[in-house]
Design a protein around this motif. Sequence first.
Motif, mmCIF file in Angstrom:
data_model
loop_
_atom_site.group_PDB
_atom_site.id
_atom_site.type_symbol
_atom_site.label_atom_id
_atom_site.label_comp_id
_atom_site.label_asym_id
_atom_site.label_seq_id
_atom_site.Cartn_x
_atom_site.Cartn_y
_atom_site.Cartn_z
ATOM 1 N N SER A 636 -27.305 -27.745 -26.916
ATOM 2 C CA SER A 636 -27.197 -26.346 -26.535
ATOM 3 C C SER A 636 -26.786 -26.203 -25.072
ATOM 4 C CB SER A 636 -28.534 -25.635 -26.775
ATOM 5 O OG SER A 636 -28.470 -24.290 -26.343
ATOM 6 N N ILE A 637 -27.452 -26.949 -24.185
ATOM 7 C CA ILE A 637 -27.136 -26.858 -22.752
ATOM 8 C C ILE A 637 -25.738 -27.404 -22.472
ATOM 9 C CG2 ILE A 637 -27.813 -27.661 -20.460
ATOM 10 C CD1 ILE A 637 -30.718 -27.714 -21.503
ATOM 11 N N GLN A 638 -25.374 -28.500 -23.137
ATOM 12 C CA GLN A 638 -24.026 -29.038 -22.967
ATOM 13 C C GLN A 638 -22.978 -28.010 -23.379
ATOM 14 O OE1 GLN A 638 -23.523 -32.703 -25.079
ATOM 15 N NE2 GLN A 638 -24.498 -33.966 -23.487
ATOM 16 N N GLY A 639 -23.195 -27.404 -24.525
ATOM 17 C CA GLY A 639 -22.226 -26.417 -24.997
ATOM 18 C C GLY A 639 -22.114 -25.228 -24.066
ATOM 19 N N LEU A 640 -23.223 -24.736 -23.556
ATOM 20 C CA LEU A 640 -23.194 -23.575 -22.664
ATOM 21 C C LEU A 640 -22.534 -23.913 -21.328
ATOM 22 C CD1 LEU A 640 -26.742 -22.036 -23.320
ATOM 23 C CD2 LEU A 640 -24.531 -21.260 -24.195
ATOM 24 N N LEU A 641 -22.781 -25.112 -20.798
ATOM 25 C CA LEU A 641 -22.152 -25.511 -19.534
ATOM 26 C C LEU A 641 -20.658 -25.758 -19.718
ATOM 27 C CD1 LEU A 641 -24.888 -27.890 -18.067
ATOM 28 C CD2 LEU A 641 -24.317 -25.563 -17.339
ATOM 29 N N GLU A 642 -20.279 -26.345 -20.854
ATOM 30 C CA GLU A 642 -18.854 -26.523 -21.140
ATOM 31 C C GLU A 642 -18.170 -25.179 -21.324
ATOM 32 O OE1 GLU A 642 -19.517 -30.850 -23.383
ATOM 33 O OE2 GLU A 642 -19.201 -28.988 -24.529
ATOM 34 N N ASN A 643 -18.883 -24.252 -21.930
ATOM 35 C CA ASN A 643 -18.345 -22.908 -22.109
ATOM 36 C C ASN A 643 -18.123 -22.213 -20.760
ATOM 37 O OD1 ASN A 643 -17.768 -20.506 -23.862
ATOM 38 N ND2 ASN A 643 -19.568 -19.695 -22.800
ATOM 39 N N GLU A 644 -18.990 -22.494 -19.791
ATOM 40 C CA GLU A 644 -18.922 -21.824 -18.493
ATOM 41 C C GLU A 644 -17.935 -22.498 -17.530
ATOM 42 O OE1 GLU A 644 -19.839 -19.152 -15.387
ATOM 43 O OE2 GLU A 644 -20.146 -19.065 -17.558
ATOM 44 N N TYR A 645 -17.824 -23.837 -17.546
ATOM 45 C CA TYR A 645 -17.109 -24.522 -16.472
ATOM 46 C C TYR A 645 -15.787 -25.150 -16.895
ATOM 47 C CZ TYR A 645 -20.991 -23.847 -13.309
ATOM 48 O OH TYR A 645 -21.931 -23.269 -12.493
ATOM 49 N N ASN A 680 -20.610 -29.345 -30.161
ATOM 50 C CA ASN A 680 -22.041 -29.151 -29.910
ATOM 51 C C ASN A 680 -22.614 -28.037 -30.782
ATOM 52 O OD1 ASN A 680 -22.549 -31.135 -27.855
ATOM 53 N ND2 ASN A 680 -21.406 -29.854 -26.421
ATOM 54 N N LEU A 681 -21.826 -26.978 -30.971
ATOM 55 C CA LEU A 681 -22.275 -25.891 -31.850
ATOM 56 C C LEU A 681 -22.394 -26.372 -33.288
ATOM 57 C CD1 LEU A 681 -22.968 -22.841 -31.649
ATOM 58 C CD2 LEU A 681 -20.617 -22.377 -32.393
ATOM 59 N N LEU A 682 -21.470 -27.233 -33.708
ATOM 60 C CA LEU A 682 -21.538 -27.802 -35.054
ATOM 61 C C LEU A 682 -22.774 -28.679 -35.214
ATOM 62 C CD1 LEU A 682 -20.292 -28.303 -37.837
ATOM 63 C CD2 LEU A 682 -18.954 -30.171 -36.820
ATOM 64 N N VAL A 683 -23.116 -29.447 -34.184
ATOM 65 C CA VAL A 683 -24.326 -30.283 -34.237
ATOM 66 C C VAL A 683 -25.563 -29.407 -34.395
ATOM 67 C CG1 VAL A 683 -25.776 -31.879 -32.942
ATOM 68 C CG2 VAL A 683 -23.299 -32.186 -32.958
ATOM 69 N N LEU A 684 -25.617 -28.289 -33.669
ATOM 70 C CA LEU A 684 -26.750 -27.366 -33.809
ATOM 71 C C LEU A 684 -26.829 -26.812 -35.221
ATOM 72 C CD1 LEU A 684 -26.555 -25.377 -30.447
ATOM 73 C CD2 LEU A 684 -28.242 -27.100 -31.085
ATOM 74 N N PHE A 685 -25.675 -26.483 -35.802
ATOM 75 C CA PHE A 685 -25.663 -25.973 -37.178
ATOM 76 C C PHE A 685 -26.163 -27.037 -38.157
ATOM 77 C CE2 PHE A 685 -23.365 -25.457 -41.232
ATOM 78 C CZ PHE A 685 -23.889 -24.226 -41.630
ATOM 79 N N LEU A 686 -25.756 -28.275 -37.962
ATOM 80 C CA LEU A 686 -26.236 -29.362 -38.828
ATOM 81 C C LEU A 686 -27.738 -29.569 -38.659
ATOM 82 C CD1 LEU A 686 -23.340 -31.953 -38.421
ATOM 83 C CD2 LEU A 686 -23.766 -30.422 -40.351
ATOM 84 N N MET A 687 -28.243 -29.358 -37.441
ATOM 85 C CA MET A 687 -29.691 -29.446 -37.230
ATOM 86 C C MET A 687 -30.422 -28.343 -37.980
ATOM 87 S SD MET A 687 -30.380 -30.524 -33.274
ATOM 88 C CE MET A 687 -30.256 -32.243 -32.775
ATOM 89 N N VAL A 688 -29.833 -27.146 -38.024
ATOM 90 C CA VAL A 688 -30.428 -26.056 -38.803
ATOM 91 C C VAL A 688 -30.589 -26.482 -40.256
ATOM 92 C CG1 VAL A 688 -30.059 -23.716 -39.669
ATOM 93 C CG2 VAL A 688 -29.548 -24.247 -37.291
#
Length: 721
Positions: A636-645, A680-688
Amino acid sequence: MEEIQSQSDNYRSSSSSASSPVSRVPSSNFFYLRKPGSLRQPISFEDSPDWEETDVDVRMEEGGDSINVATTPASPSLSKLNSCSLPSPPLPESTAVARKVNGAYIAWKDLTITIKGKRKYSDKVVKSSNGYALPGTMTVIMGPAKSGKTTLLRAIGGRLDRSAKIYGEVFVNGAKSRMPYGSYGFVEKETTLIGSLTVREFLFYSALLQPPGFFFRKKNVVEEAIHAMSLSDYANKLIGGHCYMKGLPNGERRRVSIARELVMRPQILFIDEPLYHLDSVSALLMMVTLKKLASTGYTLVFSINQSSTEVFGLFDRICLLSNGNTLFFGETLACLQHFANAGFPCPIMQSPSDHFLRAVNTDFDRIIAMCKTWQDDQGEFSSVNMDTAVAIRTLEATYKSSADAAAVETMILRLTDKEGPSLKRKGKASNLTRIAVLTWRSLLVMSREWKYYWLRLILYMLLAVCIGTVFSGLGHSLSSVVTRVAAIFVFVSFTSLLSVAGVPALMREVKIYTSEESNYHSGAFVFLLGQLLSSIPFLFLVSISSSLIFYFLVGLRDEFSLLMYFVLNFFMCLLVNEGLILVMASLWRNIFWIVLTLVSAHVLMMLSAGYFRIRNALPGPVWTYPLSYIAFHTYSIQGLLENEYLESTLAVGEVRNITGYQAIHSAYDISSNTHSKWKNLLVLFLMVLAYRVLALVLLHFHVGKFTSLRKFFCCNRHLKD
C-alpha cells in the motif's frame, strides 16, 4: 443393600407428610395437581375419579405422512390436566386457526455416548438410555448440571461434537435413518439474534434463506410462526440487545429463536433449555406456548434443569438423568409414583422438579457437610440429610425392575416393529438467492447500527483530520520528501490499526453465521460473499471520505487520476483488514484474543513495511521473509509513494531538477517502473481474496461444518456394529 435401605428409611423418616413407599399412590397433599374447575383446591389421585386412565397407542397408516395416536386404558395420564388447568394466552381476533402438523415419532434404544476427557472417572456421558417421543406431546429430559441431558438431546437431534461417539440405536418413524433437512429444528441454549431487525423482519429473512417458495407464501409462514409463539404484540419491535438498543425481554427473545425454526415447518423440534435465563412468569408463558404448539402435532423434545410447579404439570413425559444414568422415563405422574416406591416421596408444598433434583444431585452432599451443625427455626436441616449417591443407586435399581421400564421397552418395540413413512427432505434456496438475502440484510443492519458502523466512519474521518493537520503545509520541495513519506506511512498504519473497532460487528456476524449454519440455513461461501458485497458500500464511503480529507490537507499532487488511485489503494487496505478480522474471528471465539492477535499482527507488519528500515536492509530471516512480503502495509505504501513521486520532478536549488524516483529512493524502496503502482494494487486485491479463502477454510473446519456429517457416518458405523 442394607446401606441403601438404611439411607432410604432415614430420608423417609425426615418427611413427616410422606406416604408409604409400598403404595403406588402418593399422599393426598399435592398442591400442584388440580382437577379442571378446581384451581384453588388441593387434590390427590383419589380425588380425581373423573380422570380417564389412558395410555398411548401408535398406529401407522399405509401411504400416509402421519401417525395416529389413540388411547387405550393402561396408566394415568395428564392430558386433561394439561389441557384445562392452565388457560392459554389470548390471541388477536385476526389470528388464523393453528395449522396442523404431521408429526413424527422418535425412539432411542440402549443409547450410550462417550466423550473422551469429559468426566473425571468415566468417558460415558450417557449410559444405556431408552425412551421415545410421540407427536403432539412434550418429552422433557431433566437432570442436574452435568447429568448428560444436553448430550442426550444432541445425540437424538444429531448435534454432537466430533469428539463424541454414539453406541446404540435411534429410530425416526421406525427406521434407523438420519433426519433429513427441513424435517426437524434444533434451538440452541444460547442463540444469536440480530438486534437491529424487528421480529417480523428477522423471521422473514430467515424464511428467505430456507426452502424456496413464493413471496406471499413466505410471509404466511412468518405470520404463522409469530402467532404460534405468541409474538404478535412484538412483531414490529426491534429485537435489540446491543448498540444501546433497548431489547426484547429474555422470554420474548427465546420465543423468537424458536420461531426462527418454525418458519421451516419442521415435524420435530429439539430445544436445549427453553427456560434458560427466564423468570417464573416468562417460563410459564413459554411452556404454555410450547404446549399449544405441541397440540398442533409437533413432536417436542427439550432439556430442562428444573421447573416450577405449574410448569411441571404441563409435561407429558419425563426422562430423569443423573451422572448419565436414566433414573426414570415415563409419564409425569408415574415419576412421582416411582419416587414414592423407591422411598423418596415428594413432601408437602415442594415442587416435584425441586424434589427430584434434590434427590439425585450430588452437589447437595457438600451442602450437607457445610450445614451439619446448622439449625433453623424448625430444628435440624433435615430436608437435606440424605446421601444422594445412595438415593441415585436406589432410584436406578427400582426403575430397572419396575413396570415403567418394561412399558418403555414394550413401546419402543412397537414403535420400531414396522417402518412408518419416511420424512421428506425439503429443498434449499439457491446460493444466488441466499447471497442476495444476506447482502440486503447486512446492508439494512449497517444502516441501523450507528455504534458499529457510522461511529467508525466518524472515527476514520477524525483520524484523517488529525494526521492531515499534523502534516499540513509540507509543500513540494526536496526537503519535504521524508516528511511526506512519514505522513503516508502514518495514515496507512493508523487507519489500518483503527479497524480493530470493527471486531465486535464482524464477530457478531460470524456468530450469526454459526447459528444459521448449524441448521443448514447458510454456508461459509454464501456468508463470506454476502458479507463482502454488503461491506463494499460502507468501506468505500470510509475510504473516499478519509482519503479526501487527508489528500488535500497534506497537499498531495492535485490530479484527479492520482486522487482516484489513492482512494482505491486505501479501499483495498480496508478490504484486506476486513478479511484479516474475519480470519481472526473464525479462529478465536473470545474478543480479547481476537484484538490481541490482530494488534500484534499489525505491529509486526508496520515494523517490516520498510519505513523504519528499507526492506532490502531488513534481516533476511523472519523480517524480510516472510513478514515484509505478507504485510499489506508494504504494498500500500509503495503504491501510494509511486503514485505521488513517479513521473514528477523536484527542484534542487534554482537550476537543477531531479526525478521523484531519485528523490525518494533513499528514503523508501520503490520501483522505477511507471506501472509498478498497479502491480501493488493487484497484490492488495489478491490479499483480499486470500484472506477470504483462509476465512472460508477456517469456517469450514473450525466452526464445525463437517461435524454433523462425520458424526452421522460415525453413528451409522456404530449402529451397524
